[in-house]
Design a protein around this motif. Structure first.
Motif, short mmCIF file in Angstrom:
data_model
loop_
_atom_site.label_atom_id
_atom_site.label_comp_id
_atom_site.label_asym_id
_atom_site.label_seq_id
_atom_site.Cartn_x
_atom_site.Cartn_y
_atom_site.Cartn_z
N VAL A 12 0.84 -1.19 0.00
CA VAL A 12 0.00 0.00 0.00
C VAL A 12 0.88 1.24 0.00
CG1 VAL A 12 -1.71 1.35 1.27
CG2 VAL A 12 -1.92 -1.14 1.16
N GLY A 13 0.64 2.13 -0.95
CA GLY A 13 1.31 3.41 -1.01
C GLY A 13 0.39 4.52 -0.58
N LEU A 14 0.95 5.53 0.08
CA LEU A 14 0.19 6.71 0.48
C LEU A 14 0.99 7.93 0.02
CD1 LEU A 14 -2.36 7.71 2.01
CD2 LEU A 14 -0.92 7.87 4.06
N LEU A 15 0.52 8.55 -1.06
CA LEU A 15 1.24 9.64 -1.71
C LEU A 15 0.47 10.95 -1.58
CD1 LEU A 15 2.08 7.95 -5.17
CD2 LEU A 15 3.38 7.79 -3.03
N ALA A 16 1.20 12.07 -1.70
CA ALA A 16 0.52 13.35 -1.89
C ALA A 16 -0.35 13.23 -3.14
CB ALA A 16 1.55 14.47 -2.04
N GLU A 17 -1.56 13.76 -3.07
CA GLU A 17 -2.52 13.52 -4.16
C GLU A 17 -2.12 14.18 -5.47
OE1 GLU A 17 -7.20 14.28 -5.38
OE2 GLU A 17 -6.62 14.38 -3.26
N HIS A 18 -1.45 15.32 -5.41
CA HIS A 18 -1.22 16.11 -6.63
C HIS A 18 0.15 15.80 -7.23
CE1 HIS A 18 -4.94 18.26 -5.98
NE2 HIS A 18 -4.61 18.32 -4.70
N ARG A 65 2.61 18.41 -12.81
CA ARG A 65 1.76 19.56 -13.07
C ARG A 65 0.61 19.71 -12.06
NH1 ARG A 65 1.59 21.67 -18.12
NH2 ARG A 65 0.57 23.37 -16.99
N GLY A 66 0.60 18.90 -11.02
CA GLY A 66 -0.39 19.06 -9.96
C GLY A 66 -1.72 18.37 -10.18
N THR A 67 -1.86 17.59 -11.25
CA THR A 67 -3.10 16.84 -11.47
C THR A 67 -3.31 15.80 -10.37
OG1 THR A 67 -2.99 17.17 -13.86
CG2 THR A 67 -4.29 15.29 -13.08
N SER A 68 -4.55 15.55 -10.01
CA SER A 68 -4.86 14.57 -8.97
C SER A 68 -4.51 13.16 -9.42
CB SER A 68 -6.35 14.63 -8.60
OG SER A 68 -6.70 13.55 -7.74
N LEU A 69 -3.73 12.47 -8.60
CA LEU A 69 -3.37 11.08 -8.90
C LEU A 69 -4.52 10.11 -8.62
CD1 LEU A 69 0.27 11.02 -7.48
CD2 LEU A 69 -0.44 11.08 -9.89
N PHE A 70 -5.59 10.59 -7.98
CA PHE A 70 -6.77 9.75 -7.80
C PHE A 70 -7.31 9.25 -9.14
CE2 PHE A 70 -11.48 9.76 -7.79
CZ PHE A 70 -11.70 8.63 -7.00
N TYR A 71 -7.12 10.05 -10.19
CA TYR A 71 -7.65 9.70 -11.51
C TYR A 71 -6.62 8.91 -12.33
CZ TYR A 71 -11.20 13.02 -10.18
OH TYR A 71 -12.22 13.66 -9.51
N GLY A 72 -5.51 8.54 -11.70
CA GLY A 72 -4.47 7.83 -12.42
C GLY A 72 -4.76 6.35 -12.59
N ARG A 73 -3.86 5.68 -13.34
CA ARG A 73 -3.96 4.24 -13.59
C ARG A 73 -3.04 3.51 -12.62
NH1 ARG A 73 -5.83 2.73 -18.78
NH2 ARG A 73 -4.48 0.90 -18.71
N ASN A 74 -3.61 2.53 -11.94
CA ASN A 74 -2.84 1.71 -11.01
C ASN A 74 -2.43 0.45 -11.76
OD1 ASN A 74 -1.73 0.44 -8.80
ND2 ASN A 74 -3.65 0.19 -7.69
N GLU A 75 -1.15 0.36 -12.17
CA GLU A 75 -0.73 -0.74 -13.05
C GLU A 75 0.76 -1.01 -12.89
OE1 GLU A 75 -1.79 0.86 -16.86
OE2 GLU A 75 -0.08 2.22 -16.92
N ASP A 76 1.11 -2.28 -13.00
CA ASP A 76 2.52 -2.70 -13.07
C ASP A 76 3.36 -2.07 -11.95
OD1 ASP A 76 1.92 -4.16 -15.36
OD2 ASP A 76 2.29 -2.43 -16.66
N CYS A 77 2.90 -2.26 -10.71
CA CYS A 77 3.62 -1.81 -9.51
C CYS A 77 3.86 -0.30 -9.48
CB CYS A 77 4.95 -2.56 -9.36
SG CYS A 77 4.73 -4.18 -8.61
N GLY A 78 2.86 0.47 -9.91
CA GLY A 78 2.99 1.91 -9.82
C GLY A 78 1.70 2.62 -10.16
N LEU A 79 1.60 3.87 -9.73
CA LEU A 79 0.44 4.69 -10.02
C LEU A 79 0.85 5.72 -11.06
CD1 LEU A 79 -2.51 5.29 -9.23
CD2 LEU A 79 -1.65 6.83 -7.47
N GLY A 132 1.42 10.89 -17.82
CA GLY A 132 1.93 9.54 -17.67
C GLY A 132 3.05 9.34 -16.67
N TRP A 133 3.36 10.35 -15.87
CA TRP A 133 4.37 10.13 -14.83
C TRP A 133 3.91 9.00 -13.91
CZ3 TRP A 133 7.78 14.38 -12.38
CH2 TRP A 133 8.38 15.16 -13.39
N LYS A 134 4.85 8.14 -13.55
CA LYS A 134 4.49 6.95 -12.77
C LYS A 134 5.31 6.91 -11.49
CE LYS A 134 4.25 1.89 -13.18
NZ LYS A 134 4.50 0.73 -14.08
N TYR A 135 4.62 6.56 -10.37
CA TYR A 135 5.24 6.56 -9.04
C TYR A 135 5.09 5.20 -8.38
CZ TYR A 135 4.61 11.60 -9.73
OH TYR A 135 4.62 12.87 -10.24
N ASP A 136 6.09 4.81 -7.58
CA ASP A 136 5.94 3.60 -6.77
C ASP A 136 5.45 3.99 -5.38
OD1 ASP A 136 8.12 4.48 -5.26
OD2 ASP A 136 9.51 2.95 -6.01
N VAL A 137 5.31 3.02 -4.47
CA VAL A 137 4.71 3.28 -3.16
C VAL A 137 5.58 4.18 -2.29
CG1 VAL A 137 3.35 1.14 -3.16
CG2 VAL A 137 5.67 1.15 -2.17
#
Length: 338
Positions: free
Chosen positions: A63-69, A73-87, A93-98
């Motif tokens: 489980v990852g807990l990240l700053a939402e933006h 560019r500050g877009t909400s990561l809530f609307y991102g794709r959760n795939e291949d061990c990253g959000l 298309g920037w992708k982050y791990d937990v």
């Protein structure tokens, strides 16, 4: 009574407020495990301590807990794709791990090393007792995750709920520490309208300082020259333990200075829990908001108030919410008369 300055000191938890900084030195529930039911499931918005966060469960179950933006560019990561061990952010298309590491910046020129210079703010998490716990304080001060005995109880023997409280965290927490209100707020009547509680038996209090907080002891006279002893415990900084047939704890996590998440965890050491044991669940909607709120007057039934119970409101959870929310979102204790 508290002065307004003292009231602000103990109530305010956002930003650099001293109480908020103290709370951040402890592990606190951030959400329920059931909100992230499987790897790569949709992310969840988390509001706590005045921060906007997003939680996700990656492909390996972490489980990852990240700053939402997004750091880009500050877009909400809530609307991102959760795939291949990253959000992955839905904007570029920037992708982050937990742990907030930038795994990919596909819009950058080929060969760019920019992703190694940026990271997304994140907080450590642990799962136990059906909750995802987070540590929001300084990394260098992170304590060991507390292995309370209840965390090892089989899930079949426990239950956990959460609900939004529309007032400051302390208004809920201090109600947990008060045994006198049981004679009134939660009082019921039998079919003949007679009290099921002896109003005259108001409690006498004793307290005991402990290494975890305070042990709160309420003593009431009982029939046959006996004494009814009710023990609850205030556990620093936002928890109250209530020991009855069920062993239950209530945790009040600030969303901001005018809202809190109330987590109720209970367990039976010697038997499985049943659907009926989690008696608050029918009162909470799928968005973890209570069905009965101040906006609909907690669906108070005035006839019931005359004949069945003291408030005319269904369920202990709603009794407490009525008492604490109607004080106002951030009560000024300088106006009390204690």
């Amino acid at each position: 009574m508290l002065s307004r300055e003292q009231n602000d000191l103990i109530c305010r938890a956002m930003g650099d407020a001293p109480m908020g900084q103290l709370m951040r030195r402890y592990w606190m529930p951030a959400l329920l495990s059931e909100e992230l039911p499987e790897p790569d499931c949709p992310p969840v918005q988390v509001r706590m301590m005045g921060e906007e966060l997003v939680a996700f469960r990656d492909s390996s179950g972490r489980v990852g807990l990240l700053a939402e933006h997004c750091a880009h560019r500050g877009t909400s990561l809530f609307y991102g794709r959760n795939e291949d061990c990253g959000l992955r952010c839905a904007y570029h298309g920037w992708k982050y791990d937990v742990e907030g590491n930038v795994l990919d910046t596909p819009a950058e020129p080929e060969g760019s090393t920019f992703k190694g210079k940026v990271s997304q703010p994140w907080y450590p998490t642990c799962e136990a007792a059906g909750m995802v716990w987070a540590y929001l304080g300084p990394a260098a001060k992170k304590p060991a995750f507390p292995r309370y005995a209840f965390m090892d109880v089989p899930s079949s023997h426990s239950y956990v709920t959460k609900a939004l409280l529309e007032c400051n965290y302390l208004q809920g927490l201090e109600g947990e520490c008060d045994s006198a209100h049981l004679n009134f707020l939660h009082r019921s009547f039998d079919r003949q309208g007679r009290d099921l509680y002896d109003q005259s038996s108001m409690p006498k209090y004793e307290t005991e300082e402990t290494d975890f907080g305070l042990r709160l002891i309420a003593l009431r006279a009982a029939p046959e020259d006996k004494t009814y002893v009710r023990v609850s415990s205030f556990v620093m900084p936002i928890t109250c333990w209530i020991s009855a047939i069920t062993k239950e704890m209530h945790i009040y996590v600030p969303v901001d200075d005018q809202h809190a998440w109330r987590y109720d965890f209970g367990y039976y050491p010697n038997r499985p829990a049943t659907a009926a044991d989690s008696h608050r669940s029918p009162e909470i909607g799928p968005d973890y908001r209570r069905i009965r709120t101040q906006a609909n007057h907690y669906l108070i039934d005035r006839q019931r108030q005359k004949t069945r119970d003291f408030t005319g409101i269904e369920n202990f959870l709603n009794h407490g919410a009525m008492a604490t929310e109607t004080m106002g979102p951030l009560y000024d204790r300088s106006k009390e008369h204690l």
